[in-house]
Design a protein around this motif. Structure first.
Motif, PDB file in Angstrom:
ATOM      1  N   ARG A 137      34.103 -53.986  18.274  1.00  0.00           N
ATOM      2  CA  ARG A 137      32.890 -54.822  18.358  1.00  0.00           C
ATOM      3  C   ARG A 137      32.902 -55.676  19.611  1.00  0.00           C
ATOM      4  NH1 ARG A 137      34.010 -55.498  12.860  1.00  0.00           N
ATOM      5  NH2 ARG A 137      34.895 -57.583  13.249  1.00  0.00           N
ATOM      6  N   LEU A 138      34.060 -56.247  19.959  1.00  0.00           N
ATOM      7  CA  LEU A 138      34.139 -57.118  21.135  1.00  0.00           C
ATOM      8  C   LEU A 138      33.914 -56.315  22.406  1.00  0.00           C
ATOM      9  CD1 LEU A 138      37.159 -59.355  20.073  1.00  0.00           C
ATOM     10  CD2 LEU A 138      34.748 -60.030  20.203  1.00  0.00           C
ATOM     11  N   GLU A 139      34.491 -55.107  22.473  1.00  0.00           N
ATOM     12  CA  GLU A 139      34.285 -54.277  23.664  1.00  0.00           C
ATOM     13  C   GLU A 139      32.821 -53.863  23.800  1.00  0.00           C
ATOM     14  OE1 GLU A 139      37.024 -51.124  23.057  1.00  0.00           O
ATOM     15  OE2 GLU A 139      38.754 -52.200  23.869  1.00  0.00           O
ATOM     16  N   ALA A 140      32.145 -53.619  22.634  1.00  0.00           N
ATOM     17  CA  ALA A 140      30.716 -53.282  22.690  1.00  0.00           C
ATOM     18  C   ALA A 140      29.899 -54.474  23.182  1.00  0.00           C
ATOM     19  CB  ALA A 140      30.245 -52.828  21.307  1.00  0.00           C
ATOM     20  N   THR A 141      30.277 -55.680  22.730  1.00  0.00           N
ATOM     21  CA  THR A 141      29.557 -56.888  23.175  1.00  0.00           C
ATOM     22  C   THR A 141      29.730 -57.091  24.677  1.00  0.00           C
ATOM     23  OG1 THR A 141      29.823 -57.909  21.018  1.00  0.00           O
ATOM     24  CG2 THR A 141      29.352 -59.372  22.839  1.00  0.00           C
TER      25      THR A 141
ATOM     26  N   GLU B 255      27.545 -55.106  27.053  1.00  0.00           N
ATOM     27  CA  GLU B 255      26.147 -55.511  27.232  1.00  0.00           C
ATOM     28  C   GLU B 255      26.010 -56.735  28.131  1.00  0.00           C
ATOM     29  OE1 GLU B 255      24.256 -54.218  22.917  1.00  0.00           O
ATOM     30  OE2 GLU B 255      25.028 -56.245  23.218  1.00  0.00           O
ATOM     31  N   ARG B 256      27.059 -57.133  28.856  1.00  0.00           N
ATOM     32  CA  ARG B 256      27.050 -58.392  29.612  1.00  0.00           C
ATOM     33  C   ARG B 256      25.859 -58.471  30.572  1.00  0.00           C
ATOM     34  NH1 ARG B 256      30.894 -62.112  31.183  1.00  0.00           N
ATOM     35  NH2 ARG B 256      32.541 -60.896  30.189  1.00  0.00           N
ATOM     36  N   LYS B 257      25.669 -57.431  31.417  1.00  0.00           N
ATOM     37  CA  LYS B 257      24.606 -57.484  32.428  1.00  0.00           C
ATOM     38  C   LYS B 257      23.241 -57.593  31.775  1.00  0.00           C
ATOM     39  CE  LYS B 257      27.160 -54.844  35.925  1.00  0.00           C
ATOM     40  NZ  LYS B 257      27.166 -53.619  36.787  1.00  0.00           N
ATOM     41  N   ASP B 258      23.020 -56.806  30.703  1.00  0.00           N
ATOM     42  CA  ASP B 258      21.716 -56.841  30.032  1.00  0.00           C
ATOM     43  C   ASP B 258      21.438 -58.213  29.429  1.00  0.00           C
ATOM     44  OD1 ASP B 258      19.321 -56.009  29.024  1.00  0.00           O
ATOM     45  OD2 ASP B 258      20.176 -55.057  27.241  1.00  0.00           O
ATOM     46  N   LEU B 259      22.459 -58.813  28.802  1.00  0.00           N
ATOM     47  CA  LEU B 259      22.280 -60.131  28.163  1.00  0.00           C
ATOM     48  C   LEU B 259      22.062 -61.224  29.200  1.00  0.00           C
ATOM     49  CD1 LEU B 259      24.962 -59.914  25.334  1.00  0.00           C
ATOM     50  CD2 LEU B 259      22.509 -59.499  25.164  1.00  0.00           C
ATOM     51  N   GLU B 260      22.813 -61.172  30.318  1.00  0.00           N
ATOM     52  CA  GLU B 260      22.639 -62.208  31.361  1.00  0.00           C
ATOM     53  C   GLU B 260      21.266 -62.098  31.998  1.00  0.00           C
ATOM     54  OE1 GLU B 260      25.929 -61.544  33.920  1.00  0.00           O
ATOM     55  OE2 GLU B 260      27.359 -62.663  32.657  1.00  0.00           O
TER      56      GLU B 260
ATOM     57  N   ALA C  67      20.684 -65.706  23.488  1.00  0.00           N
ATOM     58  CA  ALA C  67      21.612 -66.393  22.575  1.00  0.00           C
ATOM     59  C   ALA C  67      22.912 -65.614  22.468  1.00  0.00           C
ATOM     60  CB  ALA C  67      20.956 -66.554  21.206  1.00  0.00           C
ATOM     61  N   ARG C  68      22.822 -64.285  22.460  1.00  0.00           N
ATOM     62  CA  ARG C  68      24.037 -63.464  22.376  1.00  0.00           C
ATOM     63  C   ARG C  68      24.850 -63.557  23.661  1.00  0.00           C
ATOM     64  NH1 ARG C  68      21.821 -57.762  21.089  1.00  0.00           N
ATOM     65  NH2 ARG C  68      24.028 -57.223  21.412  1.00  0.00           N
ATOM     66  N   ALA C  69      24.220 -63.890  24.790  1.00  0.00           N
ATOM     67  CA  ALA C  69      24.951 -64.010  26.050  1.00  0.00           C
ATOM     68  C   ALA C  69      25.952 -65.151  25.994  1.00  0.00           C
ATOM     69  CB  ALA C  69      23.969 -64.214  27.210  1.00  0.00           C
ATOM     70  N   SER C  70      25.648 -66.181  25.179  1.00  0.00           N
ATOM     71  CA  SER C  70      26.558 -67.320  25.077  1.00  0.00           C
ATOM     72  C   SER C  70      27.852 -66.954  24.379  1.00  0.00           C
ATOM     73  CB  SER C  70      25.871 -68.464  24.339  1.00  0.00           C
ATOM     74  OG  SER C  70      25.549 -68.055  23.020  1.00  0.00           O
ATOM     75  N   THR C  71      27.889 -65.791  23.716  1.00  0.00           N
ATOM     76  CA  THR C  71      29.096 -65.389  22.982  1.00  0.00           C
ATOM     77  C   THR C  71      30.020 -64.509  23.834  1.00  0.00           C
ATOM     78  OG1 THR C  71      28.007 -63.407  22.082  1.00  0.00           O
ATOM     79  CG2 THR C  71      27.772 -65.435  20.831  1.00  0.00           C
ATOM     80  N   LEU C  72      29.622 -64.203  25.094  1.00  0.00           N
ATOM     81  CA  LEU C  72      30.430 -63.293  25.917  1.00  0.00           C
ATOM     82  C   LEU C  72      31.799 -63.881  26.219  1.00  0.00           C
ATOM     83  CD1 LEU C  72      27.667 -62.004  28.368  1.00  0.00           C
ATOM     84  CD2 LEU C  72      28.762 -60.734  26.509  1.00  0.00           C
TER      85      LEU C  72
END
Length: 826
Positions: A319-323, A326-331, A488-493
């Motif tokens: 799950r963490l690797e999947a999150t 998505e770093r570029k998309d979330l930022e 909001a999900r970007a804050s969890t990266l």
């Protein structure tokens, strides 16, 4: 009892928040008519005064069915002998609970319990039956005297005459007679008992003599028994020396027997100890095996927990690797959210500016319209004034001599003749002023400024409208929630990256926990193996000890058995020589038993003699009181007769019946006076309270019939028409009320009638009003409140209360009607 005021809320149609209140004090004396359409609440107003007292509507069954809400109430205020009696009945119709309070001169005399208040109300106001038969005539004729059975009529007259006190005395005399009869029975029983006891006096004297002779005989036998006991005691002392040796041998025999028993028990215990050692070893083996199974389960659980934790860590890693993938998309989403929010704020400001511009445009338009209206009004006034001045100036054209020329000193001068005429002067002024009239420049300037402001407002609205983009606003609001979720999900990266780094340490910890648990299980397995070896060693040692103890105990048993045989032999030899002691002891025992028996018999003889003497003495005392007991019986018999006579005299067939017989003619006379005053000699009535028996001439039976006469001809009540029955029934009810006012402790100054004249024609309806006024005068009533749908009736009332849509309006009658009513009453 005079009704002074009535208040209610939540009763039938009266459901408004504000209560309905009627001040009857302010209406003055006379006839009070309740008028209005059907269903308006007239009967409710009339019956509420009664319902407030007795928690019952005379013409409606039930109670809570006619009340609404949780704060319904009925409250009445009465005046009696200078005192104010206020009754408030508070009802929660939803919970179906009722509280009732009675206040006398402002002080509460009850605590709110309905039963307590009911007793207080009946004591002060009388019963509901008496009210319904006299001062109240309900819409359904509940309580009408004509509709009552004979027994109910008689019971009503009893209450009317206050015969309750005679009934109370009758019941008290009956109770006293019953108690006296009980006393008579007890006196007769006591007398019979005394006479029966005195009948056996001779036998008791014989018993006393027999008891004395028996005492002397038993005393002789007791002396002989005491001499025999002394001789047996001496023989026992001689035999005791031989008995001491026998006692020692007996003790030795018993000791040997106890030693044999103890040795035998020790032998059995030694045999059992081997069995116990084997059982203990088996128990320890079973416990050890159970603990070994626990160790295996512990190892299995450690491996299962390790596998579950490792699988969970692998899932978290995925799950963490999947999150993080998505770093570029979330930022990018986070950056786009900021831009869209700024754009949305700008569009909102444009919408707000457009709304403000439109409001300013509306204000400017209203101001421009007002300024133009003022300027138009001023223009119209100027035109009107010019036309008026032109009309006035036309007078100069119609008069030729408005000026003349003459020699004035050294030259000719023109003289204004118009100045000498007031009309011509006014026409001249009008001609001069007409060209000068024009619209006020201030109004013209205000209209121009308002027009300029309106044009500016229109321009501002157009400019603000161009800045608005509703379609873009909808698009942004549609896309923004999804982008905010991504942002909001970007804050969890950062946290996901840190968690991913910590997974390795977490896996090492899980592996270490499994290793520790497996090591602990291995240690327990080793300890259990040592415990198995110890169990076998302990069993072997315990079995060896048991065999040694058994051998020793077997020798002790043989030795103790030999000692027991020898002691038994020596005791038997000595006992054969000690029979003399046993015979001596038996002789002493027999002598003592004889003495004890003689002493007991002597005591019983003494008691028998004392009992017989006491009985004889008691009989002498009973013989002394025999005359008094016979006198008590005679006195009780006389009292029973006297109380029985008083009971019969005070009963319903005695004085009460005579009182009712005497009251009937008086009520009939009042009724006939009312009928004659209003209807002439046509109707009359009489009461028949006694009727001669057909089977026996000269004997009478109790009854309570009403005889009606129409022009002297007797007619059954059932044969009267509806209107005739109303006339006769109302006359009887009013007569009972008048009689009650004269005889009863409760004197009513207010009466109530509900549609009593419903079946009367107009002429009889007016006569009915005359009868009501005559009844008021005869009963000393202050007010008579009635309901009527007939104008011929209610127009003759002194005051009318109009009831419409839950409201009550007071209306007085005209003076002519009052005078006519007064003449009719007189």
């Amino acid at each position: 009892m005079r009704l002074r005021s009535l208040a209610l809320r939540g009763v039938t149609r009266f459901t408004s928040i504000e209560p309905v209140s009627i001040d009857f004090d302010a209406l003055g004396p006379g006839l009070i008519a309740l008028v209005g359409p059907n269903g308006a609440g007239k009967t409710t107003i009339l019956e509420s005064a009664i319902a407030a007292l007795y928690r019952s509507f005379p013409s409606r069954p039930g109670w809570y069915e006619h009340l609404h809400g949780r704060d319904s109430f009925l409250e009445v205020l009465f005046e009696e002998a200078g005192s104010e009696i206020r009754v408030r009945t508070q009802v929660d119709a939803e919970r179906r609970t009722t509280e009732q309070f009675v206040f006398v001169d402002g002080a509460s005399v009850t605590t709110g319990r309905a039963a307590e208040a009911a007793g207080e109300i009946e004591r002060r106001f009388g019963s509901l039956d008496l009210l319904l038969a006299s001062v109240v005539s309900a819409q359904n004729r509940a309580g009408s005297f004509l509709l009552m059975s004979k027994g109910e009529r008689k019971e009503l007259f009893g209450e009317l005459l206050g015969l309750g006190r005679l009934q109370v005395l009758h019941e008290a005399a009956r109770d006293r007679r019953a108690r006296t009869e009980g006393e008579l029975e007890r006196a007769r029983g006591a007398l019979a008992q005394i006479e029966a006891q005195l009948a056996g006096k001779q036998a008791e004297e014989t018993a006393v003599e027999r008891a004395r002779l028996h005492q002397e005989s038993v005393a002789g036998r007791l002396a002989t028994a005491r001499e025999e006991e002394a001789a047996a005691t001496s023989a026992l002392e001689r035999a005791k020396s031989l008995g001491e040796r026998i006692a020692a041998l007996l003790s030795a025999r018993d000791s040997a027997a106890r030693a044999l028993t103890s040795a035998d028990l020790a032998h059995k215990d030694a045999i059992a100890s081997g069995t116990k050692a084997r059982q203990e070893a088996a128990r320890r083996r079973e416990t050890n095996e159970g603990q070994l199974r626990d160790v295996e389960a512990q190892e299995r659980r450690a491996n299962e927990r390790h596998a579950a934790a490792a699988n969970a860590l692998d899932a978290r890693r995925a799950r963490l690797e999947a999150t993080l993938a998505e770093r570029k998309d979330l930022e990018a989403a986070a950056a786009q959210v900021k831009a869209l929010e700024d754009e949305l704020a700008g569009l909102a400001e444009a919408d707000s500016a457009q709304a403000g511009a439109e409001r300013k445009h509306e204000l400017a338009k209203a101001a421009a319209d007002a300024a133009h209206r003022r300027m138009d009004d001023a223009s119209l006034r100027v035109i009107s004034d010019r036309e008026r001045l032109a009309e006035e100036a036309k007078l100069l054209d119609r008069v030729p001599c408005t000026a003349e020329t003459g020699w004035k000193g050294r030259a000719y001068e023109t003289v204004d003749l118009a100045g000498t005429c007031q009309l011509l002067k006014a026409a001249q002024d009008a001609k001069a002023r007409a060209p000068q009239l024009k619209v006020d420049p201030v109004l013209v300037e205000a209209a121009r400024a308002a027009r300029v402001a309106l044009e500016a407002a229109v321009e501002a609205v157009s400019t603000a409208t161009l800045a608005c983009d509703p379609v873009r606003t909808v698009e942004i609001r549609r896309d923004l929630p999804a982008l905010r979720d991504k942002a909001a999900r970007a804050s969890t990266l950062a946290q996901a990256s840190a968690d991913l780094k910590g997974l390795g340490a977490e896996l090492e910890r899980v592996n270490e926990e499994r290793s520790n648990e497996l090591k602990a299980a291995a240690g327990r397995r080793d300890r259990l193996a040592d415990e198995s070896s110890a169990i076998e060693a302990d069993l072997k040692k315990a079995l060896g000890d048991a065999i040694g103890r058994e051998t020793t105990a077997r020798g002790q048993v043989e030795e103790a058995r030999l000692r027991s045989v020898n002691a038994e032999r020596d005791y038997r030899e000595a006992a054969s020589d000690g029979k003399t002691l046993a015979l001596a002891e038996a002789g002493l025992s027999t002598a003592r038993e004889k003495r004890y028996a003689a002493e007991r018999e002597l005591r019983e003889a003494d008691r028998a003699h004392a009992t017989a003497a006491a009985t004889l003495e008691a009989l002498a005392k009973h013989e002394a009181v025999l005359p008094a007991a016979r006198a008590d019986v005679r006195e009780a018999e006389e009292s029973v007769g006297a109380w029985l006579l008083l009971e019969q005299a005070l009963g319903k067939d005695g004085i009460q019946a005579l009182e009712i017989d005497a009251a009937g003619p008086e009520v009939a006379r009042i009724c006939n006076e009312l009928l004659e005053a209003c209807y002439g000699p046509r109707f009359s009535i009489s009461f028949e309270t006694l009727r001669e028996k057909k089977s026996k001439a000269g004997e009478y039976s109790e009854t309570f019939d009403i005889k009606t006469f129409d022009r002297g001809i007797e007619r059954p009540v059932e044969a009267l028409s509806g209107g005739e029955r109303v006339v006769v029934g109302e006359a009887i009810g009013l007569a009972i009320g008048i009689y009650a006012a004269r005889k009863s402790d409760v004197r009513w100054a207010t009466a109530f009638r509900d549609e009593s004249a419903g079946a009367l024609d107009p002429e009889n309806a007016q006569r009915y009003c005359d009868m009501l006024r005559r009844a008021m005068k005869m009963a000393g009533l202050h007010q008579l409140i009635f309901v009527s749908h007939s104008p011929e009736v209610w127009e003759r009332a002194d005051v009318r209360l109009h009831v419409v849509d839950g409201l009550v309006r007071v209306e007085g009658v005209v003076a002519e009607q009052r005078e006519e009513a007064s003449r009719a009453t007189a």
